[in-house]
Design a protein around this motif. Structure first.
Motif, short mmCIF file in Angstrom:
data_model
loop_
_atom_site.label_atom_id
_atom_site.label_comp_id
_atom_site.label_asym_id
_atom_site.label_seq_id
_atom_site.Cartn_x
_atom_site.Cartn_y
_atom_site.Cartn_z
N GLN B 44 0.86 -1.18 0.00
CA GLN B 44 0.00 0.00 0.00
C GLN B 44 0.90 1.23 0.00
OE1 GLN B 44 -3.52 -0.02 0.06
NE2 GLN B 44 -3.31 -2.22 -0.26
N PHE B 45 0.56 2.18 -0.87
CA PHE B 45 1.37 3.39 -1.01
C PHE B 45 1.20 4.28 0.22
CE2 PHE B 45 3.42 6.79 -3.20
CZ PHE B 45 2.69 7.95 -2.98
N ILE B 46 2.34 4.73 0.78
CA ILE B 46 2.31 5.64 1.92
C ILE B 46 2.49 7.08 1.43
CG2 ILE B 46 3.32 6.27 4.15
CD1 ILE B 46 4.36 3.39 4.38
N PHE B 47 3.64 7.37 0.85
CA PHE B 47 3.89 8.69 0.26
C PHE B 47 5.11 8.63 -0.64
CE2 PHE B 47 5.10 9.41 4.92
CZ PHE B 47 6.38 8.90 4.79
N GLN B 48 5.28 9.74 -1.37
CA GLN B 48 6.41 9.88 -2.30
C GLN B 48 7.08 11.22 -2.09
OE1 GLN B 48 6.10 10.75 -6.79
NE2 GLN B 48 6.48 8.55 -6.73
N TYR B 49 8.41 11.21 -2.14
CA TYR B 49 9.19 12.43 -1.99
C TYR B 49 9.96 12.74 -3.27
CZ TYR B 49 8.15 13.26 2.85
OH TYR B 49 7.50 13.57 4.01
N TYR B 50 9.92 14.00 -3.65
CA TYR B 50 10.63 14.49 -4.83
C TYR B 50 11.08 15.91 -4.53
CZ TYR B 50 11.33 16.22 -9.61
OH TYR B 50 11.84 16.78 -10.74
N GLU B 51 12.34 16.18 -4.81
CA GLU B 51 12.91 17.51 -4.53
C GLU B 51 12.65 17.93 -3.08
OE1 GLU B 51 11.50 20.18 -7.58
OE2 GLU B 51 13.03 19.48 -8.97
N GLU B 52 12.82 16.99 -2.18
CA GLU B 52 12.74 17.20 -0.73
C GLU B 52 11.33 17.58 -0.26
OE1 GLU B 52 16.17 19.27 1.06
OE2 GLU B 52 17.01 19.36 -0.95
N GLU B 53 10.33 17.36 -1.13
CA GLU B 53 8.95 17.68 -0.76
C GLU B 53 8.10 16.42 -0.89
OE1 GLU B 53 9.30 21.91 -0.16
OE2 GLU B 53 7.42 20.80 -0.13
N GLU B 54 7.09 16.31 -0.05
CA GLU B 54 6.13 15.22 -0.18
C GLU B 54 5.23 15.54 -1.37
OE1 GLU B 54 3.97 13.43 3.36
OE2 GLU B 54 2.27 14.16 2.20
N ARG B 55 5.35 14.72 -2.42
CA ARG B 55 4.63 15.02 -3.66
C ARG B 55 3.23 14.40 -3.68
NH1 ARG B 55 7.25 14.27 -9.62
NH2 ARG B 55 7.43 12.07 -9.07
N GLN B 56 3.16 13.18 -3.15
CA GLN B 56 1.88 12.48 -3.10
C GLN B 56 1.79 11.72 -1.79
OE1 GLN B 56 -0.56 12.82 -5.19
NE2 GLN B 56 0.59 13.98 -6.72
N ARG B 57 0.56 11.49 -1.34
CA ARG B 57 0.36 10.76 -0.09
C ARG B 57 -0.81 9.81 -0.25
NH1 ARG B 57 2.09 11.77 5.15
NH2 ARG B 57 0.91 10.64 6.73
N GLY B 58 -0.65 8.62 0.27
CA GLY B 58 -1.74 7.65 0.28
C GLY B 58 -2.61 7.83 1.50
N ASN B 59 -3.46 6.86 1.74
CA ASN B 59 -4.42 6.96 2.83
C ASN B 59 -3.82 6.46 4.14
OD1 ASN B 59 -6.86 7.40 4.11
ND2 ASN B 59 -7.68 5.39 3.55
N PHE B 60 -2.88 7.19 4.66
CA PHE B 60 -2.23 6.86 5.92
C PHE B 60 -2.34 8.04 6.87
CE2 PHE B 60 0.04 2.80 5.76
CZ PHE B 60 -0.19 2.45 4.44
N PRO B 61 -2.46 7.75 8.19
CA PRO B 61 -2.62 8.85 9.16
C PRO B 61 -1.34 9.67 9.30
CG PRO B 61 -2.36 6.74 10.28
CD PRO B 61 -2.49 6.42 8.81
N ASP B 62 -1.51 10.80 9.97
CA ASP B 62 -0.38 11.73 10.15
C ASP B 62 0.73 11.15 11.02
OD1 ASP B 62 -2.49 14.72 10.26
OD2 ASP B 62 -1.73 13.50 8.61
#
Lengths: 113, 114
Positions: B44-62
């Motif tokens: 399950q996708f959690i998140f993706q980082y690109y250029e030191e920024e969170e670009r996308q986030r899956g359905n996971f809590p903070d």
């Protein structure tokens, strides 16, 4: 939202024979990428083959080939001349427009010597 | 050419603790994605980082947070661990620009929460 379905929890094949693993997906996008990954007991996810949706030609990598049917949203993997080292979990995955992979539940492939 | 590396290989924590997992991408890759794989399931996708920024986030809590460093390596942090966080955590890398659609995976970190 996109979904990926692998309807075969487990498949078995005799060594040196051919086996086909099924995968269907649901999407409203017209351009996308599909992948098959292999996960042996060592846990590392290994890329097997990739298919670009805009390409009509089915991808092939040595003994591995796909049957990509875009209209039917079907993406099956054929393994020819099965070898003992092919035993693993096989996952079908769809890359969405947000660059995240959407995964199927996997098919366990057993190779009988 | 080094592939994707992850550390540690295994980790055992207790409920309520915090954990940090680390990932170094494949040479030439600048984008890192994190996935959680429960036993017997697909990732399950959690998140993706690109250029030191969170670009996308899956359905996971903070409770799940991350970071990417200037050398493109990344960390996944999980706070207030729950028993349900026990899983294999996979890191994948790719090139962020056009053509970088194939994600290459590390060996994973097996997290057990007691």
């Amino acid at each position: 939202a996109q979904t990926v379905t692998q309807s075969q929890p487990e498949m078995s094949v005799q060594e040196a024979e051919t086996v086909t693993l099924s995968c269907t997906y649901d999407t409203s996008e017209s351009d996308y990428y599909l992948f098959w990954y292999k996960q042996p007991p060592s846990r590392q996810m290994i890329l097997v083959i990739r298919q670009e949706a805009y390409k009509q030609q089915n991808a092939t990598e040595n003994r591995f080939s796909v049957n990509f049917q875009k209209a039917a949203k079907s993406f099956s993997l054929k393994i020819s001349d099965s070898q003992l080292g092919d035993a693993a979990m096989y996952f079908c995955a769809y890359l969405d427009s947000n660059y995240q992979l959407i995964w199927g539940a996997g098919t366990k492939l057993i190779i009988k010597p | 050419d080094a592939g994707v590396t992850q550390s540690p290989t295994h980790l055992i924590k207790t409920r309520g603790q915090q954990v940090t997992l680390r990932c170094s991408p494949k040479s030439g890759h600048d984008t890192v994605s994190w996935y959680q794989q429960a036993l017997g399931q697909g990732p399950q996708f959690i998140f993706q980082y690109y250029e030191e920024e969170e670009r996308q986030r899956g359905n996971f809590p903070d409770r799940f947070s991350g970071h990417q460093f200037p050398n493109y390596s990344s960390e996944l942090n999980v706070n207030a661990l729950l028993l349900g966080d026990s899983a294999l955590y996979l890191c994948a890398s790719t090139r962020g620009g056009s053509g970088g659609y194939t994600q290459y995976f590390g060996p994973g970190t097996r997290l057990t929460v007691l």
